[in-house]
Design an enzyme around this catalytic site. Sequence first.
Site, PDB file in Angstrom:
ATOM      1  N   SER A 134       0.030  10.371  53.514  1.00 54.05           N
ATOM      2  CA  SER A 134      -0.460  10.642  52.207  1.00 54.05           C
ATOM      3  C   SER A 134      -1.699  11.200  52.171  1.00 54.05           C
ATOM      4  CB  SER A 134      -0.332   9.067  51.254  1.00 54.05           C
ATOM      5  OG  SER A 134      -1.289   8.310  51.695  1.00 54.05           O
ATOM      6  N   ASP A 185      10.586   8.315  51.793  1.00 53.56           N
ATOM      7  CA  ASP A 185      11.673   8.458  52.879  1.00 53.56           C
ATOM      8  C   ASP A 185      12.492   9.505  52.517  1.00 53.56           C
ATOM      9  OD1 ASP A 185      10.344   6.196  54.039  1.00 53.56           O
ATOM     10  OD2 ASP A 185      11.641   4.786  52.843  1.00 53.56           O
TER      11      ASP A 185
END
Length: 317
Positions: A187, A256
Amino acid sequence: MARIATLTLNPALDLSTRTDTVRPTHKLRCAEPRLEPGGGGINVARVVHALGGEVTAVFPCGGPTGATFEKLLRDTGVPVAPVPIAGATRESFTVDETETGEQYRFVLPGPTLDENELEQLLQTVTGGDSPPDYIVASGSLPPGCDPAIFHKLCSLGGKIGARLVVDTSGPALAALEGGCAWLIKPSLREVEELVGRELAGEADQTAAARELRDRGFAEVVVVSLAERGALLVAEGTELRMPAIEVPAGSAVGAGDSMVAGLTLALAAKKSLEEALLYGVAAGAAALLTPGTELTRREDVERLYSAALAKGSTQNRS
């Protein structure tokens, strides 16, 4: 079709439910719970399977929760390769507050794995008569696990010619420095932690992703920018993909799903640009499903086709 194997070192039996309002010290009357097999690599495997890919999920499995976990995963149709452990598979639970739309997620630590159990997991994901072309190691590490375990996985994967995709955080992500993975998906916050500075704009973000690549974290660095989309940096390539706007829903499994879509597209020999777009579409599709339900194939294909026609990728080589 290229083969994908996922490794989840700390899977969880996910329980989700809902209640009107979450208040301290009160008994909270909840709706009927939903049980699902969860954890980073497990979610990736489920999405790859749902999208029509060839995948095997490798994971530690122990205790009554492990037995329930394995049955639920088998019921989804995902091919599995569980490795028995002495401890019990962990549990986690999610509560949706219906009055506010807020979601509360509680994540437990999981069992400690001994060296023999860890070694068996690594051998299982890289061995067999039909070794994988891609290995996706995703999720948190179990308590006490050496963060450098993915270096060993990279070495074993290299012997069979498999590309290693890693989606993790904290010390396990930091330990990838030095040429371990083929692709990582941190991230923006995780990138800032790795480079030790705040990244204010697009130029800074791209430079930081390039720095991670130069420091040997991976050949391909994909930065998740949440509502601003994603950034990909590879040799001679910079791609910035805006987010695909969809009605806000549960964010469970969105990251995911993005990894699953991205890996599956790369395994299907799509270009980096097409693969990034497919990954962003898969992540956006996850927002359309309630609770802990994962991405639906029809949503991914619809969003991907619409975005492809729009041609929204910014490509700088």
